[in-house]
Every structure is written in structure tokens, then in C-alpha cells.
Design an enzyme around this catalytic site. Structure first.
Site, short mmCIF file in Angstrom:
data_model
loop_
_atom_site.label_atom_id
_atom_site.label_comp_id
_atom_site.label_asym_id
_atom_site.label_seq_id
_atom_site.Cartn_x
_atom_site.Cartn_y
_atom_site.Cartn_z
N ASP A 170 0.89 -1.13 0.12
CA ASP A 170 0.06 -0.22 -0.12
C ASP A 170 0.68 1.22 -0.02
O ASP A 170 0.66 2.04 0.73
CB ASP A 170 -1.09 -0.03 1.30
CG ASP A 170 -2.01 1.06 0.86
OD1 ASP A 170 -2.89 1.17 1.96
OD2 ASP A 170 -2.31 1.39 -0.13
N LYS A 196 1.91 4.51 -1.17
CA LYS A 196 1.52 5.89 -1.77
C LYS A 196 1.79 7.09 -0.77
O LYS A 196 2.03 6.68 0.30
CB LYS A 196 0.01 5.63 -2.14
CG LYS A 196 -0.66 5.48 -0.81
CD LYS A 196 -2.27 5.09 -1.11
CE LYS A 196 -3.26 4.56 0.11
NZ LYS A 196 -4.48 4.30 -0.26
N ASP A 238 1.53 2.86 8.22
CA ASP A 238 0.18 2.13 7.70
C ASP A 238 0.38 0.83 7.22
O ASP A 238 0.32 0.75 5.88
CB ASP A 238 -0.46 3.19 7.26
CG ASP A 238 -2.02 2.87 6.73
OD1 ASP A 238 -2.86 3.42 6.77
OD2 ASP A 238 -2.26 1.63 7.46
N ASN A 250 0.65 7.32 2.72
CA ASN A 250 1.16 6.33 3.89
C ASN A 250 2.61 6.66 4.14
O ASN A 250 3.18 5.78 4.66
CB ASN A 250 0.98 4.89 3.41
CG ASN A 250 -0.41 4.38 3.37
OD1 ASN A 250 -1.45 5.06 4.04
ND2 ASN A 250 -0.82 3.49 2.73
N THR A 285 -7.77 3.99 -3.96
CA THR A 285 -7.26 4.01 -5.06
C THR A 285 -6.39 2.96 -5.64
O THR A 285 -6.04 2.01 -5.28
CB THR A 285 -6.30 5.18 -5.20
OG1 THR A 285 -5.51 5.23 -6.54
CG2 THR A 285 -5.21 4.97 -4.14
C1 LIG Z 1 0.37 16.59 10.72
C2 LIG Z 1 1.85 16.86 11.44
N1 LIG Z 1 2.17 18.07 11.47
N2 LIG Z 1 3.50 17.90 11.90
C3 LIG Z 1 4.36 19.07 12.17
C4 LIG Z 1 3.60 16.76 12.43
C5 LIG Z 1 2.51 16.01 12.01
C6 LIG Z 1 2.29 14.60 12.30
N3 LIG Z 1 1.54 13.72 11.80
C7 LIG Z 1 1.49 12.55 12.28
C8 LIG Z 1 0.91 11.16 12.06
C9 LIG Z 1 -0.33 11.33 11.29
C10 LIG Z 1 -1.18 12.31 11.13
N4 LIG Z 1 -2.32 11.90 10.47
N5 LIG Z 1 -2.00 10.78 9.91
C11 LIG Z 1 -2.81 10.16 8.90
C12 LIG Z 1 -3.72 9.24 9.60
C13 LIG Z 1 -4.21 9.34 10.38
C14 LIG Z 1 -5.16 8.15 11.17
C15 LIG Z 1 -5.23 7.14 10.35
C16 LIG Z 1 -4.47 6.82 9.22
C17 LIG Z 1 -3.65 7.76 8.96
C18 LIG Z 1 -0.81 10.31 10.59
C19 LIG Z 1 1.61 10.18 12.60
CL1 LIG Z 1 0.85 8.67 12.46
C20 LIG Z 1 3.00 9.94 13.21
N6 LIG Z 1 3.55 11.35 13.29
C21 LIG Z 1 2.94 12.58 12.86
N7 LIG Z 1 3.44 13.70 12.83
#
Ligand SMILES: Cc1nn(C)cc1-c1nc2c(-c3cnn(Cc4ccccc4)c3)c(Cl)cnc2[nH]1
Length: 283
Positions: free
Chosen positions: A138, A140, A156, A143, A174
Site C-alpha cells: 500500500d 502511496k 500504515d 502512507n 485508489t
Molecule cells: C500533521 C503533522 N504536522 N506535523 C508538524 C507533524 C505531523 C504529524 N502527523 C503525524 C501522524 C499522522 C497524522 N495523520 N496521519 C494520517 C492518518 C491518521 C489516522 C489514520 C491513518 C492515517 C498520520 C503520525 Cl501517524 C505520526 N506522526 C505525525 N506527525
């Protein structure tokens, strides 16, 4: 005999919850600090009833089992998990620069130096996975995350499996990244990740995936025919790697361990990689 590190039991009260970082198909991710150690992590929260409704509990259990045993600088760490009556929680590494797809959408497309560094790091993570007989399946931008020093982090693992396999769960989302053998629901192996790496290389440099069409059927046809059009502004070296990865026959796809020596990667490797962890260590 080394005393084994006691495995800490976590619960929601072990953390101070910070801002919501993002949301995916299943669940949301919050910034969180472990009260006992001050360590900042990402807490992924999923509703049990959602996992049951979407029949993804098996996928979810596999994600935990696979990701918690992986140790690689370009693979997001899964430190632990716990649950309460309605939710399950994954304690994940915090990626300091956030989600790759947001950076790509904002920038439109990456230059050869940035794209080749990302692809080389992803190839290194995939090579590590394939040696453990794991295929990601997966790959992309959605992820991928970016760490504090700009390094890529594969995340993921919901769709990853041990090779060889033939998919039993219907695909959703997708089709763009699927290789011919998967859209034709044939048996497939780790070389599906090579195809996806080719799609990713193209998307990093062009801004959209190579076989994108409004209708699934049309995308399916273009993948099956490898109907690939590479824009003229894509460098000769990058186009060469894309073509070598987007081969219909899995056995003809460019091998991962030769990627670091491909001209596109060698030519665009900066002499002094700026502000990476190694730099900081050497001072
Ligand atoms: C946004 C963001 N801005 N900054 C400055 C850092 C981050 C950040 N995001 C993450 C994230 C993060 C956030 N959303 N997602 C997407 C998601 C959410 C729920 C299920 C599946 C996929 C991953 C993670 Cl895991 C792990 N670390 C992260 N760091």
C-alpha cells in the site's frame, strides 16, 4: 543473562493529549506526551465498532503484529498498543514534519534532488521489509510521513502481508498504485512494491500518478497496458528508473538493492547531506 526490560502497561491516563495531527479512513491521530518519560509520540485512536463494521480487525491485528517488530530509520515505529471499552490505541513514533502527501500537494511536485533522496530511503525500507518476507502493498504518498530531519517514514502496515500471497480482501480506495498482477487478481509477491515505487517516483516528479483516470475501469486498462506517458520536463535518468520499475512482468522490474547505484540517485545525492542526524552526532 540481561534482565528483560519490563513491558510497560499503557492506558489513556499515561498520556497528555495534544492537538489532532490528522485523520485517516479508520481513526484519528493526536500528538501525545508520555507523562512518565516526557517522550512525545503520536497516538492513533480507532473506534472498535468502526473496525468491526468495516471488517478490518484482522488487518488491524496484522498491522500491530508486523509494525511492532520492525526497526528501520525509514519505517515509523509502533511502540505499543492498548484499548478501553470502545476504542483501540496505537502508540506510534511522532514524525516531526508530518504527512508526505500534504507536502507534495503544497509543492505540486518535487525536484530531482528531493525526490531521489525520498525514493532511495523508501527503497531501503522496502529492502528491509522484503528481507523479512513482508510486502507493504500500500505504498502511496498518504502512507508516508516525514521525520524531523526530513527523512521519509513508511507507515500504515494495514495492507502488508508475508509473501507470497494472493489477496483475499477486496481492495478499496485508489487503484492507481496497483500493479497489473493485482488488478488482474493474480498471485503476487514482493515485486508489487517495486511497481508502486515506480508509481511513487512518477508522482513525486509530476504531481499525479501515471495511470490516473476519473473512472476505475480506465485506470485499470492503462495499468494493464502500462500506458505510461512521461512529461518532457522529467529528467532522462528519472524517466529511466520509472520505466525500469513500471515493467508489466514482475521479474523484469529493477531490483531494490541496485537503486542506490542508479544514475538518477547517484547524480542527485548531495555531497554534504544537510542537517541529518549523522551531521549532528559528528558535531
Ligand atoms: C500533521 C503533522 N504536522 N506535523 C508538524 C507533524 C505531523 C504529524 N502527523 C503525524 C501522524 C499522522 C497524522 N495523520 N496521519 C494520517 C492518518 C491518521 C489516522 C489514520 C491513518 C492515517 C498520520 C503520525 Cl501517524 C505520526 N506522526 C505525525 N506527525
Amino acid at each position: 543473562k540481561q534482565p528483560s526490560v519490563p513491558v510497560r502497561q499503557y492506558s489513556l491516563s499515561s498520556f497528555e493529549i495534544g492537538r489532532k495531527l490528522g485523520k485517516g479512513k479508520f481513526g484519528k491521530v493526536y500528538c501525545a506526551r508520555d507523562k512518565a518519560t516526557g517522550y512525545v509520540c503520536a497516538l492513533k485512536v480507532m473506534e472498535k465498532k468502526e473496525l468491526i463494521h468495516f471488517k478490518v480487525e484482522k488487518q488491524f491485528r496484522r498491522e500491530i503484529e508486523i509494525q511492532s517488530n520492525l526497526r528501520h530509520p525509514n519505517i515509523l515505529r509502533l511502540f505499543g498498543h492498548f484499548h478501553d471499552s470502545e476504542r483501540v490505541f496505537l502508540i506510534l513514533e511522532y514524525a516531526g514534519q508530518g504527512e508526505m502527501f500534504k507536502v507534495l500537494r503544497k509543492k505540486g511536485r518535487f525536484d530531482d534532488v528531493l525526490a531521489s533522496q525520498y525514493i532511495c530511503q523508501i527503497a531501503s525500507a522496502l529492502s528491509y521489509l522484503h528481507k523479512k518476507h513482508i510486502i507493504h502493498r500500500d505504498l502511496k504518498p498518504e502512507n508516508l510521513l516525514i521525520g524531523l530531519d526530513g527523512e521519509v517514514k513508511l507507515s500504515d502496515f494495514g495492507w502488508s502481508v508475508h509473501t507470497p500471497t494472493s489477496r483475499r480482501t477486496t481492495m478499496c480506495g485508489t487503484l492507481d498504485y496497483l500493479p497489473p498482477e493485482m488488478v488482474e487478481a493474480k498471485d503476487h509477491d514482493s515485486r508489487v512494491d517495486l511497481w508502486a515505487l515506480g508509481v511513487l517516483t512518477y508522482e513525486f516528479l509530476v504531481g499525479n500518478p501515471p495511470f490516473e483516470e476519473p473512472a476505475h475501469k480506465a485506470t485499470y486498462k492503462r495499468i494493464s497496458k502500462v500506458d505510461l506517458k512521461i512529461p518532457p520536463y522529467v529528467s532522462v535518468e528519472a524517466a529511466d528508473l520509472i520505466r525500469r520499475l513500471l515493467q508489466h512482468q514482475p521479474e523484469r522490474r529493477f531490483p531494490l538493492d541496485q537503486i542506490p547505484d542508479h544514475p538518477w540517485i547517484v547524480k542527485n545525492r548531495p555531497y554534504w547531506p544537510t542537517n541529518n542526524a549523522a551531521d549532528k552526532k559528528s558535531g
